[in-house]
Design a protein around this motif. Structure first.
Motif, mmCIF file in Angstrom:
data_model
loop_
_atom_site.group_PDB
_atom_site.id
_atom_site.type_symbol
_atom_site.label_atom_id
_atom_site.label_comp_id
_atom_site.label_asym_id
_atom_site.label_seq_id
_atom_site.Cartn_x
_atom_site.Cartn_y
_atom_site.Cartn_z
ATOM 1 N N ASP A 84 0.853 -1.032 0.130
ATOM 2 C CA ASP A 84 -0.110 0.022 0.005
ATOM 3 C C ASP A 84 0.700 1.376 -0.079
ATOM 4 O O ASP A 84 1.913 1.313 0.586
ATOM 5 C CB ASP A 84 -0.951 0.052 1.194
ATOM 6 N N THR A 85 0.520 2.499 -0.516
ATOM 7 C CA THR A 85 1.041 3.561 -0.481
ATOM 8 C C THR A 85 0.588 4.668 0.468
ATOM 9 O O THR A 85 -0.544 4.853 0.471
ATOM 10 C CB THR A 85 0.767 4.235 -1.942
ATOM 11 N N LEU A 86 1.331 5.337 1.159
ATOM 12 C CA LEU A 86 0.955 6.151 2.209
ATOM 13 C C LEU A 86 1.239 7.466 1.919
ATOM 14 O O LEU A 86 2.447 7.647 1.460
ATOM 15 C CB LEU A 86 1.610 5.727 3.576
ATOM 16 N N ARG A 87 0.485 8.574 2.123
ATOM 17 C CA ARG A 87 0.891 9.936 1.831
ATOM 18 C C ARG A 87 1.067 10.590 3.482
ATOM 19 O O ARG A 87 0.347 10.606 4.304
ATOM 20 C CB ARG A 87 -0.409 10.589 1.181
ATOM 21 N N TRP A 88 2.151 11.217 3.508
ATOM 22 C CA TRP A 88 2.641 12.038 4.558
ATOM 23 C C TRP A 88 2.494 13.202 4.311
ATOM 24 O O TRP A 88 3.063 13.827 3.379
ATOM 25 C CB TRP A 88 4.185 11.581 5.003
ATOM 26 N N ARG A 89 1.845 14.159 5.459
ATOM 27 C CA ARG A 89 1.561 15.471 5.383
ATOM 28 C C ARG A 89 2.060 16.215 6.629
ATOM 29 O O ARG A 89 1.918 15.532 7.750
ATOM 30 C CB ARG A 89 0.306 15.805 4.907
ATOM 31 N N VAL A 90 2.754 17.298 6.557
ATOM 32 C CA VAL A 90 3.040 18.085 7.746
ATOM 33 C C VAL A 90 2.260 19.379 7.689
ATOM 34 O O VAL A 90 2.665 19.986 6.474
ATOM 35 C CB VAL A 90 4.554 18.459 8.035
ATOM 36 N N ASP A 91 1.593 19.856 8.355
ATOM 37 C CA ASP A 91 0.905 21.297 8.276
ATOM 38 C C ASP A 91 1.801 22.226 8.926
ATOM 39 O O ASP A 91 2.891 21.982 9.333
ATOM 40 C CB ASP A 91 -0.579 21.046 9.034
ATOM 41 N N GLU A 92 1.138 23.398 8.695
ATOM 42 C CA GLU A 92 2.039 24.444 9.187
ATOM 43 C C GLU A 92 2.304 24.827 10.614
ATOM 44 O O GLU A 92 3.346 25.453 11.033
ATOM 45 C CB GLU A 92 1.198 25.963 8.696
ATOM 46 N N ASP A 93 1.473 23.970 11.405
ATOM 47 C CA ASP A 93 1.921 23.964 12.852
ATOM 48 C C ASP A 93 2.863 22.570 13.110
ATOM 49 O O ASP A 93 3.316 22.523 14.236
ATOM 50 C CB ASP A 93 0.729 23.492 13.529
ATOM 51 N N GLY A 94 3.318 22.003 12.192
ATOM 52 C CA GLY A 94 4.254 20.872 12.208
ATOM 53 C C GLY A 94 3.536 19.349 12.540
ATOM 54 O O GLY A 94 4.102 18.626 12.982
ATOM 55 N N ASN A 95 2.196 19.393 12.698
ATOM 56 C CA ASN A 95 1.315 18.133 12.884
ATOM 57 C C ASN A 95 1.556 17.323 11.712
ATOM 58 O O ASN A 95 1.576 17.708 10.652
ATOM 59 C CB ASN A 95 0.098 18.518 12.908
ATOM 60 N N LEU A 96 1.896 15.818 11.855
ATOM 61 C CA LEU A 96 1.990 14.929 10.933
ATOM 62 C C LEU A 96 0.724 14.233 10.800
ATOM 63 O O LEU A 96 0.006 13.924 11.772
ATOM 64 C CB LEU A 96 3.215 14.005 11.019
ATOM 65 N N SER A 97 0.326 13.968 9.576
ATOM 66 C CA SER A 97 -0.912 12.867 9.241
ATOM 67 C C SER A 97 -0.426 12.094 8.124
ATOM 68 O O SER A 97 0.311 12.516 7.337
ATOM 69 C CB SER A 97 -2.149 13.818 8.885
ATOM 70 N N ILE A 98 -1.076 10.922 8.193
ATOM 71 C CA ILE A 98 -0.757 9.914 7.206
ATOM 72 C C ILE A 98 -1.870 9.362 6.798
ATOM 73 O O ILE A 98 -2.895 9.034 7.409
ATOM 74 C CB ILE A 98 0.141 8.682 7.877
ATOM 75 N N GLU A 99 -2.108 9.126 5.533
ATOM 76 C CA GLU A 99 -3.150 8.803 4.817
ATOM 77 C C GLU A 99 -2.812 7.594 3.742
ATOM 78 O O GLU A 99 -1.874 7.518 3.124
ATOM 79 C CB GLU A 99 -3.833 9.966 3.926
ATOM 80 N N VAL A 100 -3.729 6.392 3.631
ATOM 81 C CA VAL A 100 -3.644 5.443 2.826
ATOM 82 C C VAL A 100 -4.163 5.814 1.437
ATOM 83 O O VAL A 100 -5.186 6.213 1.253
ATOM 84 C CB VAL A 100 -4.359 4.050 3.095
ATOM 85 N N VAL A 101 -3.387 6.116 0.476
ATOM 86 C CA VAL A 101 -3.773 6.655 -1.000
ATOM 87 C C VAL A 101 -3.925 5.842 -2.091
ATOM 88 O O VAL A 101 -4.557 5.705 -2.917
ATOM 89 C CB VAL A 101 -2.889 7.783 -1.265
ATOM 90 N N ASP A 102 -3.208 4.466 -1.898
ATOM 91 C CA ASP A 102 -3.118 3.344 -2.932
ATOM 92 C C ASP A 102 -3.077 2.085 -2.351
ATOM 93 O O ASP A 102 -2.144 1.612 -1.447
ATOM 94 C CB ASP A 102 -2.162 3.633 -3.920
ATOM 95 N N ARG A 103 -4.131 1.188 -2.657
ATOM 96 C CA ARG A 103 -4.216 -0.255 -1.937
ATOM 97 C C ARG A 103 -3.627 -0.848 -3.196
ATOM 98 O O ARG A 103 -4.342 -1.188 -3.954
ATOM 99 C CB ARG A 103 -5.341 -0.528 -1.435
ATOM 100 N N ARG A 104 -2.353 -1.693 -2.981
ATOM 101 C CA ARG A 104 -1.900 -2.237 -4.109
ATOM 102 C C ARG A 104 -2.612 -3.605 -4.433
ATOM 103 O O ARG A 104 -2.943 -4.043 -5.598
ATOM 104 C CB ARG A 104 -0.406 -2.673 -3.656
ATOM 105 N N TYR A 105 -2.943 -4.332 -3.511
ATOM 106 C CA TYR A 105 -3.325 -5.838 -3.538
ATOM 107 C C TYR A 105 -4.809 -5.701 -3.861
ATOM 108 O O TYR A 105 -5.611 -4.788 -3.233
ATOM 109 C CB TYR A 105 -3.190 -6.664 -2.441
ATOM 110 N N GLY A 106 -5.413 -6.485 -4.806
ATOM 111 C CA GLY A 106 -6.975 -6.795 -5.042
ATOM 112 C C GLY A 106 -7.268 -5.612 -6.178
ATOM 113 O O GLY A 106 -8.423 -5.673 -6.873
ATOM 114 N N ALA A 107 -6.232 -5.056 -6.861
ATOM 115 C CA ALA A 107 -6.599 -4.242 -7.955
ATOM 116 C C ALA A 107 -7.061 -4.866 -9.231
ATOM 117 O O ALA A 107 -7.723 -4.264 -9.854
ATOM 118 C CB ALA A 107 -5.077 -3.305 -7.972
#
Length: 83
Positions: free
Chosen positions: A33-56
């Motif tokens: 799976d592909t994860l998207r990493w984001r850091v906002d202007e306050d330095g808070n980190l968030s991670i989102e699953v953006v692509d699920r490789r298996y089952g495509a």
């Protein structure tokens, strides 16, 4: 996800991290799976699953070409395969 899941992990010398098992299960994360990493202007980190490789390709039907195939032997990019 109705229940909050929280865990900790350590960044190793090559800056890799392991996603804790409880987090993987709760988020439905699988190998590949592909994860998207984001850091906002306050330095808070968030991670989102953006692509699920298996089952495509799970809805595709196999095609009978009338002969046996072996991907490891037939594919030119697989180490040890014939060219």
């Amino acid at each position: 996800m109705s229940e909050r899941v929280e865990d900790e992990t350590t960044v190793n010398d090559s800056y890799s991290v392991t996603v804790p098992a409880a987090v993987r299960r709760a988020a439905g994360i699988d190998a590949g799976d592909t994860l998207r990493w984001r850091v906002d202007e306050d330095g808070n980190l968030s991670i989102e699953v953006v692509d699920r490789r298996y089952g495509a390709f799970s809805e595709l039907e196999p095609v009978d070409i009338g002969e046996e195939t072996d991907a490891a032997e037939d594919h030119d990019l697989i180490p040890g395969g014939s060219r």
